[in-house]
Scaffold this active site. Sequence first.
Site, PDB file in Angstrom:
ATOM      1  N   CYS A  61       0.871  -1.183   0.000  1.00 55.55           N
ATOM      2  CA  CYS A  61       0.000   0.000   0.000  1.00 55.55           C
ATOM      3  C   CYS A  61       0.908   1.234   0.000  1.00 55.55           C
ATOM      4  O   CYS A  61       2.097   1.128  -0.277  1.00 55.55           O
ATOM      5  CB  CYS A  61      -0.977  -0.011   1.178  1.00 55.55           C
ATOM      6  SG  CYS A  61      -0.219  -0.158   2.809  1.00 55.55           S
ATOM      7  N   THR A  62       0.367   2.386   0.324  1.00 57.23           N
ATOM      8  CA  THR A  62       1.143   3.628   0.202  1.00 57.23           C
ATOM      9  C   THR A  62       2.318   3.673   1.171  1.00 57.23           C
ATOM     10  O   THR A  62       3.466   3.888   0.775  1.00 57.23           O
ATOM     11  CB  THR A  62       0.235   4.846   0.440  1.00 57.23           C
ATOM     12  OG1 THR A  62      -0.901   4.764  -0.411  1.00 57.23           O
ATOM     13  CG2 THR A  62       0.994   6.143   0.153  1.00 57.23           C
TER      14      THR A  62
END
Length: 352
Positions: free
Chosen positions: A199-200
């Site tokens: 994810c980020t």
Amino acid sequence: MQLYNTLSAEEREALIEAAGKERLTISFYKYAHIGNPTLFRDYLFIHWNALDVLGRIYVAKEGINAQLSVPAEDFERFKQHLDSISFLENVRLNIAIEQDNKSFLKLKIKVRHKIVADGLEDGSFDVTDKGIHVGAEQFNALVEDPDAIVVDMRNHYESEIGHFENAITPDVDTFRDSLDIIEDQLKDAKEDKKLVMYCTGGIRCEKASAYYRHKGFKQVYQLEGGIIEYTRQVREKQLDNKFKGKNFVFDHRRAERISEDIISNCHQCGDPCDSHTNCANEGCHLLFIQCEKCAAKMNSCCSEACMDVIALPVEEQKKLRKGKAQSNLIFKKGRSEVLKYKKSPDVHVVVD
């Protein structure tokens, strides 16, 4: 004692310009047991406001999730303050790839039920029983591993402009939506396949890895530090970059370019484009991808109806919005019948 913002975004922007000092955009998270989140929130505000920290920070009983901006010259003082808090000592700080002095214009520290909205009943599983953390070099090897399944745990509008090679990109509006979809798609892979998530910055994968272990997946991996840390390591160690396009970020920049590949298209004309914008009609504010040509043609709006609205006097626009729930379509980002060229990814997975 000041425990809230006293300056508007416009006033803060003017002060930043007048100061002429470089700022660093940073993000971090930490799952921990916080007995009194409100007291901890106030403590942070007092200390961080004094350091001219700006950003969006969520505090909950389960920990802290922070995206912020700090004057570069005060970074060490900020780090020392973090280290003075027992559970934040030596916490990993993700420093933005592309810096912008105006990435944040206010200091907002809010107490929430969760540090990231996940819709999970955490009492049913151990959130600390997480998967194996891997760095960029190990992650690259897993991307090429035929026994590994790489999954993007972000939402559709994030993965649309950038994602890893060979990754599954669920067409979802929320993190919670992706959990059940992925489990169903990979139900036959729980025993012998490697589930590799990213994810980020890592916060969503941290909990997802514990959730999937609880659901019976035997080999669960997580990209430590997410796309942000991966990019730093790739550039520092001169590794092969497996990420294509931009990394969506939740501040005024909206994205950081990781590679020169443009993998998405303008939602209005279909031309190659990966620049997000918000509709200029404040009563709409829809997030979508718009090229420069369409921005000029549509006056930065998502539709002709919104163009008609912003052509009205400001007071008339306010009257149209009055009494209506002012949502920025947070769960409908990039989704509207007026966006003719919005594409949905295929998330079907065949497990050998």
